[in-house]
Design a protein around this motif. Structure first.
Motif, short mmCIF file in Angstrom:
data_model
loop_
_atom_site.label_atom_id
_atom_site.label_comp_id
_atom_site.label_asym_id
_atom_site.label_seq_id
_atom_site.Cartn_x
_atom_site.Cartn_y
_atom_site.Cartn_z
N SER A 234 41.33 32.59 53.21
CA SER A 234 42.06 32.25 51.99
C SER A 234 42.77 33.45 51.37
O SER A 234 43.71 33.28 50.62
N PHE A 235 42.31 34.66 51.67
CA PHE A 235 43.05 35.82 51.13
C PHE A 235 43.78 36.59 52.24
O PHE A 235 44.16 37.75 52.08
N PRO B 2 44.80 29.18 47.86
CA PRO B 2 43.83 29.12 46.75
C PRO B 2 42.94 27.88 46.84
O PRO B 2 41.77 27.94 46.47
N PHE B 5 40.09 28.52 49.15
CA PHE B 5 39.10 29.36 48.47
C PHE B 5 38.27 28.54 47.49
O PHE B 5 37.04 28.66 47.47
N LEU B 6 38.96 27.72 46.69
CA LEU B 6 38.23 26.95 45.66
C LEU B 6 37.21 26.01 46.29
O LEU B 6 36.09 25.88 45.80
N THR B 59 37.42 38.07 44.43
CA THR B 59 38.31 37.48 45.43
C THR B 59 39.36 36.62 44.76
O THR B 59 40.55 36.69 45.08
N TRP B 60 38.91 35.80 43.79
CA TRP B 60 39.83 34.91 43.08
C TRP B 60 40.90 35.72 42.34
O TRP B 60 42.08 35.38 42.38
N ILE B 63 43.38 36.90 44.83
CA ILE B 63 44.27 35.84 45.32
C ILE B 63 45.34 35.52 44.27
O ILE B 63 46.51 35.29 44.59
N MET B 64 44.94 35.52 43.01
CA MET B 64 45.85 35.12 41.94
C MET B 64 46.77 36.24 41.45
O MET B 64 47.72 35.99 40.72
#
Lengths: 296, 77
Positions: A234-235, B2, B5-6, B59-60, B63-64
């Motif tokens: 995801s990254f 994203p 990931f979520l 990580t979030w 990503i954002m």
């Protein structure tokens, strides 16, 4: 003493010294050290060789010190009764000296020829295994494997630091993957050897919680593990090749744990989970390398 | 991405929550009846949970994080 007898004695000493390092366990640790080196970049083969030697010496040293500290319980378990100390073939102090010497040699080798961060992380794994796991948690809590699993999760950090000189988010995920892989892997063996652990007074999860709760927790850890393995995608750390491999190999592990919980007797499926989990971790790290080197 | 990931992070947190609950509910008890032993068990399951949460949050944020746009002469950013 005849020459033949002396030769046999030397061979026996060498095989005992090798046994102290637990080479079968180290082989997987080396996979989880080497693969991150190629995920992090393109290391020279001399660096890879040095890290493999240093990693073997450090892990082997930790395993030898572990056998020194566990000499009282190794004698009470069938699985460990033939080790050099309970078998009466080596003096405990000699085993301790051997283990410490390997750790010192590994620290010097990695710090001198790779980098200080790599040596520090490898030494961190040694201390964690010897003091946090063996000395403290192993005999006091059924969470011993969970927290102690961190010791086995240091190798990916070591490999990553050897190539890049730093530790980043991807490296932390590799650490977490090995950390969360450890409970389902080791508890499969602990379920099978619970009578041994019970006799030795080691509070492994199946001995304290019972079989059902241990299997339930193995299931939660396996689902958590498979979820964690896809997050690096995801990254952008890995691509589609790795994602497919992670989901397929993780799905097989999950299926094995579910089958173990539903089957009576569960011993056959538990052996399968134990053995497959070894293959799973190697496959997962191989997929990371293929994804990075060949392209995801 | 994203979304991936979520989904994965939510599954991970639910599982970690279930592991904490098993200890708090007494299904995964301590090996010793000492009063301190129970709190040690709770600590051993809560500490990794907090560390996992911290990594997921980091990580979030990563990503954002908006990708820096470098203006190029003559091309609107």
């Amino acid at each position: 003493m005849s020459q033949a007898a002396a030769g046999a004695g030397e061979r026996s000493l060498v095989s005992d010294l090798v046994m102290l390092t637990k080479p079968r366990i180290i082989s997987l640790l080396l996979v989880t050290t080497a693969a991150p080196m190629f995920v992090a970049g393109t290391p020279g083969w001399s660096t890879v060789l040095l890290v493999m030697i240093g990693g073997y010496l450090m892990a082997g040293g930790a395993n030898a010190v572990n056998m020194y500290l566990d000499q009282d319980i190794d004698d009470r378990m069938a699985r460990t009764r033939l080790r050099p100390i309970p078998g009466g073939r080596m003096a405990p102090r000699a085993v301790l000296a051997f283990g410490l010497a390997l750790a010192v040699a590994a620290t010097w080798l990695l710090a001198r020829y790779v980098n200080v961060l790599t040596a520090t992380l490898a030494l961190g794994g040694f201390y964690f295994y010897v003091f946090i796991y063996t000395r403290w948690l192993k005999r006091t809590t059924p969470q011993n494997i969970v927290i102690g699993g961190a010791a086995g999760a240091f190798p990916p950090l070591v490999g990553w630091a050897a190539t890049t000189g730093t530790v980043d988010l991807t490296a932390i995920y590799l650490f977490l993957i090995v950390f969360y892989w450890t409970p389902p892997h080791f508890w499969a063996l602990a379920l099978l050897k619970q009578a041994d652990y019970g006799r030795a007074g080691v509070p492994m999860a199946p001995v304290v919680w019972g079989e059902r709760e241990t299997m339930d927790q193995m299931l939660w850890y396996t689902i958590l593990l498979v979820a964690l393995t896809v997050i690096p995608v995801s990254f952008g750390a890995f691509g589609l090749t790795y994602l497919v491999a992670a989901l397929a190999s993780g799905g097989a592990l999950l299926w094995g744990v579910v089958r173990m919980r539903r089957t009576t007797p569960w011993t056959g499926p538990a052996w399968w989970v134990y053995k497959y989990s070894l293959l799973y971790l190697a496959l997962l790290f191989a997929a990371m390398v293929v994804d990075r080197q060949v392209g995801g | 991405m994203p979304l991936l990931f979520l989904i994965a992070a939510s599954i991970a947190l639910v599982c970690q929550g279930a592991l904490v609950y098993a200890v708090l509910a007494g299904r995964a008890p301590a090996s010793s009846p000492r009063p301190g032993a129970r709190w040690a068990e709770v600590a051993w399951v809560v500490i990794p949970s907090l560390l996992l949460l911290a990594v997921l949050v980091a990580t979030w944020i990563g990503i954002m994080e908006p990708v820096a746009v470098i203006p190029v002469a003559g091309v609107p950013a």
